[in-house]
Scaffold this motif. Sequence first.
Motif, PDB file in Angstrom:
ATOM      1  N   VAL A  17     -13.347  27.244  21.790  1.00  0.00           N
ATOM      2  CA  VAL A  17     -12.464  27.877  20.803  1.00  0.00           C
ATOM      3  C   VAL A  17     -11.551  28.888  21.489  1.00  0.00           C
ATOM      4  O   VAL A  17     -10.341  28.943  21.225  1.00  0.00           O
ATOM      5  CB  VAL A  17     -13.290  28.564  19.703  1.00  0.00           C
ATOM      6  CG1 VAL A  17     -12.372  29.323  18.734  1.00  0.00           C
ATOM      7  CG2 VAL A  17     -14.139  27.550  18.962  1.00  0.00           C
ATOM      8  N   TRP A  18     -12.120  29.692  22.402  1.00  0.00           N
ATOM      9  CA  TRP A  18     -11.312  30.697  23.094  1.00  0.00           C
ATOM     10  C   TRP A  18     -10.320  30.046  24.044  1.00  0.00           C
ATOM     11  O   TRP A  18      -9.204  30.565  24.220  1.00  0.00           O
ATOM     12  CB  TRP A  18     -12.199  31.693  23.830  1.00  0.00           C
ATOM     13  CG  TRP A  18     -13.307  32.280  22.997  1.00  0.00           C
ATOM     14  CD1 TRP A  18     -14.611  32.491  23.372  1.00  0.00           C
ATOM     15  CD2 TRP A  18     -13.227  32.749  21.633  1.00  0.00           C
ATOM     16  NE1 TRP A  18     -15.330  33.037  22.351  1.00  0.00           N
ATOM     17  CE2 TRP A  18     -14.506  33.203  21.264  1.00  0.00           C
ATOM     18  CE3 TRP A  18     -12.199  32.801  20.695  1.00  0.00           C
ATOM     19  CZ2 TRP A  18     -14.791  33.717  20.002  1.00  0.00           C
ATOM     20  CZ3 TRP A  18     -12.471  33.307  19.418  1.00  0.00           C
ATOM     21  CH2 TRP A  18     -13.743  33.757  19.092  1.00  0.00           C
ATOM     22  N   ILE A  53      -8.855  27.167  23.461  1.00  0.00           N
ATOM     23  CA  ILE A  53      -7.786  26.753  22.549  1.00  0.00           C
ATOM     24  C   ILE A  53      -6.918  27.960  22.205  1.00  0.00           C
ATOM     25  O   ILE A  53      -5.688  27.852  22.098  1.00  0.00           O
ATOM     26  CB  ILE A  53      -8.374  26.105  21.283  1.00  0.00           C
ATOM     27  CG1 ILE A  53      -9.076  24.787  21.644  1.00  0.00           C
ATOM     28  CG2 ILE A  53      -7.293  25.858  20.232  1.00  0.00           C
ATOM     29  CD1 ILE A  53      -9.843  24.168  20.499  1.00  0.00           C
ATOM     30  N   GLY A  54      -7.560  29.123  22.052  1.00  0.00           N
ATOM     31  CA  GLY A  54      -6.814  30.345  21.788  1.00  0.00           C
ATOM     32  C   GLY A  54      -5.840  30.666  22.910  1.00  0.00           C
ATOM     33  O   GLY A  54      -4.696  31.080  22.660  1.00  0.00           O
ATOM     34  N   VAL A  55      -6.275  30.481  24.156  1.00  0.00           N
ATOM     35  CA  VAL A  55      -5.375  30.711  25.292  1.00  0.00           C
ATOM     36  C   VAL A  55      -4.170  29.783  25.207  1.00  0.00           C
ATOM     37  O   VAL A  55      -3.021  30.197  25.399  1.00  0.00           O
ATOM     38  CB  VAL A  55      -6.128  30.500  26.628  1.00  0.00           C
ATOM     39  CG1 VAL A  55      -5.151  30.530  27.800  1.00  0.00           C
ATOM     40  CG2 VAL A  55      -7.197  31.565  26.818  1.00  0.00           C
ATOM     41  N   LEU A  64      -2.887  28.425  22.560  1.00  0.00           N
ATOM     42  CA  LEU A  64      -2.026  28.838  21.456  1.00  0.00           C
ATOM     43  C   LEU A  64      -1.204  30.082  21.817  1.00  0.00           C
ATOM     44  O   LEU A  64      -0.028  30.186  21.454  1.00  0.00           O
ATOM     45  CB  LEU A  64      -2.868  29.107  20.206  1.00  0.00           C
ATOM     46  CG  LEU A  64      -3.550  27.886  19.589  1.00  0.00           C
ATOM     47  CD1 LEU A  64      -4.431  28.296  18.418  1.00  0.00           C
ATOM     48  CD2 LEU A  64      -2.513  26.858  19.143  1.00  0.00           C
ATOM     49  N   VAL A  65      -1.826  31.031  22.527  1.00  0.00           N
ATOM     50  CA  VAL A  65      -1.091  32.223  22.958  1.00  0.00           C
ATOM     51  C   VAL A  65       0.071  31.828  23.863  1.00  0.00           C
ATOM     52  O   VAL A  65       1.212  32.280  23.686  1.00  0.00           O
ATOM     53  CB  VAL A  65      -2.031  33.210  23.682  1.00  0.00           C
ATOM     54  CG1 VAL A  65      -1.227  34.287  24.402  1.00  0.00           C
ATOM     55  CG2 VAL A  65      -2.992  33.848  22.692  1.00  0.00           C
ATOM     56  N   GLN A  69       1.969  38.607  26.044  1.00  0.00           N
ATOM     57  CA  GLN A  69       0.840  37.680  26.057  1.00  0.00           C
ATOM     58  C   GLN A  69      -0.421  38.333  26.622  1.00  0.00           C
ATOM     59  O   GLN A  69      -1.536  37.919  26.280  1.00  0.00           O
ATOM     60  CB  GLN A  69       1.185  36.448  26.892  1.00  0.00           C
ATOM     61  CG  GLN A  69       2.279  35.578  26.299  1.00  0.00           C
ATOM     62  CD  GLN A  69       2.563  34.357  27.146  1.00  0.00           C
ATOM     63  OE1 GLN A  69       2.044  34.222  28.261  1.00  0.00           O
ATOM     64  NE2 GLN A  69       3.394  33.467  26.649  1.00  0.00           N
ATOM     65  N   PHE A  79      -3.193  39.711  24.229  1.00  0.00           N
ATOM     66  CA  PHE A  79      -3.844  38.596  23.546  1.00  0.00           C
ATOM     67  C   PHE A  79      -4.858  37.918  24.479  1.00  0.00           C
ATOM     68  O   PHE A  79      -5.984  37.591  24.070  1.00  0.00           O
ATOM     69  CB  PHE A  79      -2.811  37.572  23.077  1.00  0.00           C
ATOM     70  CG  PHE A  79      -1.973  38.019  21.919  1.00  0.00           C
ATOM     71  CD1 PHE A  79      -2.390  37.829  20.613  1.00  0.00           C
ATOM     72  CD2 PHE A  79      -0.754  38.635  22.134  1.00  0.00           C
ATOM     73  CE1 PHE A  79      -1.623  38.242  19.541  1.00  0.00           C
ATOM     74  CE2 PHE A  79       0.037  39.061  21.072  1.00  0.00           C
ATOM     75  CZ  PHE A  79      -0.401  38.856  19.769  1.00  0.00           C
ATOM     76  N   LEU A  81      -9.020  37.659  24.210  1.00  0.00           N
ATOM     77  CA  LEU A  81      -9.811  36.426  24.271  1.00  0.00           C
ATOM     78  C   LEU A  81     -10.907  36.529  25.333  1.00  0.00           C
ATOM     79  O   LEU A  81     -12.015  35.995  25.154  1.00  0.00           O
ATOM     80  CB  LEU A  81      -8.895  35.235  24.549  1.00  0.00           C
ATOM     81  CG  LEU A  81      -7.976  34.851  23.386  1.00  0.00           C
ATOM     82  CD1 LEU A  81      -6.887  33.892  23.855  1.00  0.00           C
ATOM     83  CD2 LEU A  81      -8.788  34.218  22.250  1.00  0.00           C
ATOM     84  N   SER A 104     -14.842  36.205  24.543  1.00  0.00           N
ATOM     85  CA  SER A 104     -15.717  35.316  25.309  1.00  0.00           C
ATOM     86  C   SER A 104     -16.944  36.065  25.827  1.00  0.00           C
ATOM     87  O   SER A 104     -18.069  35.547  25.771  1.00  0.00           O
ATOM     88  CB  SER A 104     -14.939  34.710  26.485  1.00  0.00           C
ATOM     89  OG  SER A 104     -15.774  33.939  27.313  1.00  0.00           O
TER      90      SER A 104
END
Length: 432
Positions: free
Chosen positions: A230-231, A233-235, A237-238, A263, A266, A270, A274
């Motif tokens: 999930v994290w 994927i967060g990277v 998206l950022v 960035q 953000f 993340l 984590s």
Amino acid sequence: MHEAAMPAYWSVIPFVLILLAIAVLPIAAEHWWHKNRNKLIVSLVLGIPVAIYLIMLGRFHDLEHQILLDYIPFVSLLGALFYISGGIVLRGDIRATPRNNVFFLATGGLLASFIGTTGASMVLIRPLLRSNSERKHVVHTVIFFIFIVSNIGGLLTPLGDPPLFLGYLRGVPFTWTFQLFPEWLFTNAVLLLVYFLWDRRAYAQESLKDIRSDVTHIEPISIKGTINIVWLIGVVLVVAFVNENYEPFRSLIQENQFYKLMQVPFLLGLIILSKWTTREEFRKANDFNLEPIIEVAVLFIGIFVTMIPALILLKVHGPELGLDTPVKFFFATGLFSSFLDNAPTYLVFLTTAQGDMTIAQFIAKDALLLAAISLGAVFMGANTYIGNAPNFMVKSIAEQTGVKMPSFGGYMLYSIGILMPVFIVVALLFLA
């Protein structure tokens, strides 16, 4: 304000020296060079005089841009991918057969385009090394891993490799890189075939004792620390959305030249998520430590600073290089990407080829030139340990597990002997 002066040609000497240090010192002073503190000393001794020289020339802006807008976001992104992926544990130990190793490399080559070459490298290198721990002949596997997973696999999307992301920020459509699928498929397929034949021969040279040990230590594959997906994927998206192409950031960016730094918080957030959500035993199971990312950070600060005169000279004199065909742009971009960071090199050659055209006009008129520049930057980042940041990380992790990796020059013997013939065929098939 006085116009900034051009750096002299001799000002590239510190950059050449830092490349020589990376190539020579691991052999000439292995114990001394092993400490990241000493790598930092080399970076500072060579980088600080260049920084002072640039300021004296009135080029503080170039130095500021390189550190604040390139180096810090660069290390932040790599650090986030490195730390978060370090919390994903692929447990188990499958047989280290040539077929299974090819599966590892092919999977990594596909993942690299979607979670980045750094993310894919950090997720898969430790399981691959663990599976091959009973074997004696492992160096070639790590080298092909760098070729495929840490570089060439990242061609299909702007998220795969930093040069392509910079192109996306310049206006190249997000889906444009999917047009490079034939080149991606051909190059990866050829390298996987070469690797399979190589590894099959190496496997036959393993002792019967090691083969038996490999067979008896089989353990089913399982994955732990999945929250880190999930994290990751967060990277992604950022990187994809925290930029000037999207509101609410556009209005902020118009007022702030340091928009790339937006960035960073953000990404740090993340990393903290984590750490909070991952059991410490998962990173211990990966033998995780910060040494590889620290090594990248301390070496690349010197590289990023000392490369500034080379980049300035290249940008000014690029049109004089006689680059007028896709094949020439492919090899010129690739050559400089092998020794300079491939992201700024991509931008320099993109600017040279684009001229006064908009990106849309450039793609409509010379899409093959853009393909050549993209292929050169992504593919030939694999030519040296410093062509792309994951290369050094993979090398460092492999050495921590006891794999005796080749020196800077030794690695280039592999890349010249294996990759360059493939790249020549790519140029003839797709760019000529």
